[in-house]
Design a protein around this motif. Structure first.
Motif, short mmCIF file in Angstrom:
data_model
loop_
_atom_site.label_atom_id
_atom_site.label_comp_id
_atom_site.label_asym_id
_atom_site.label_seq_id
_atom_site.Cartn_x
_atom_site.Cartn_y
_atom_site.Cartn_z
N GLU A 65 31.59 4.97 84.17
CA GLU A 65 31.39 5.20 85.61
C GLU A 65 30.84 6.60 85.86
O GLU A 65 29.94 6.78 86.68
N ARG A 66 31.36 7.58 85.15
CA ARG A 66 30.88 8.95 85.31
C ARG A 66 29.43 9.07 84.86
O ARG A 66 28.61 9.73 85.50
N GLN A 67 29.08 8.40 83.76
CA GLN A 67 27.70 8.44 83.28
C GLN A 67 26.75 7.80 84.30
O GLN A 67 25.65 8.31 84.53
N ARG A 68 27.18 6.69 84.91
CA ARG A 68 26.36 6.06 85.95
C ARG A 68 26.20 6.98 87.16
O ARG A 68 25.13 7.07 87.76
N ALA A 69 27.27 7.66 87.53
CA ALA A 69 27.23 8.53 88.71
C ALA A 69 26.30 9.72 88.49
O ALA A 69 25.60 10.15 89.42
N PHE A 70 26.28 10.27 87.30
CA PHE A 70 25.48 11.47 87.04
C PHE A 70 24.14 11.16 86.38
O PHE A 70 23.40 12.07 86.05
#
Length: 91
Positions: A65-70
Motif C-alpha cells: 500500500e505504501r509503495q502504491r501511495a508513493f
C-alpha cells in the motif's frame, strides 16, 4: 518453506505423542513436564506461529500500500520543478 520454529513445533508434537504413548509410566514430578503442560505449550506455540503469519501478511500488505501511495511521487516532483523553472520565480 518451513522455518526452524515451524520445524520445532512439528517435532514437539511428536515428542508429546511419545510422552502420551507411555501412558501412566510417564509421570514426571515437575508440573511443567506433565502431558497437560506440554499440550498447553504446544497449543501456545501453534498460536504464536499463526500470529507471526498474520503479522507478516499485514506487513506485506502495508508495504504494498505504501509503495502504491508513493509510486507517483517522483513524477510529481519532476513536474513541480519543471513548472517552477519555466516561471520567472526567484530561487
Amino acid at each position: 518453506m518451513k522455518t526452524n520454529h515451524e520445524k520445532v513445533v512439528a517435532h514437539w508434537d511428536q515428542v508429546l505423542e511419545a510422552c502420551s504413548a507411555h501412558g501412566s509410566k510417564y509421570n514426571p514430578r515437575k508440573a511443567s513436564l506433565k502431558v497437560t503442560a506440554l499440550k498447553h505449550l504446544l497449543t501456545s506455540a501453534q498460536e504464536s506461529l499463526e500470529a507471526v503469519d498474520v503479522a507478516g501478511n499485514r506487513l506485506i500488505l502495508a508495504i504494498n500500500e505504501r509503495q502504491r501511495a508513493f509510486n507517483g511521487l517522483p513524477m510529481l516532483g519532476t513536474r513541480i520543478i519543471n513548472a517552477l523553472a519555466a516561471t520567472d520565480a526567484t530561487p
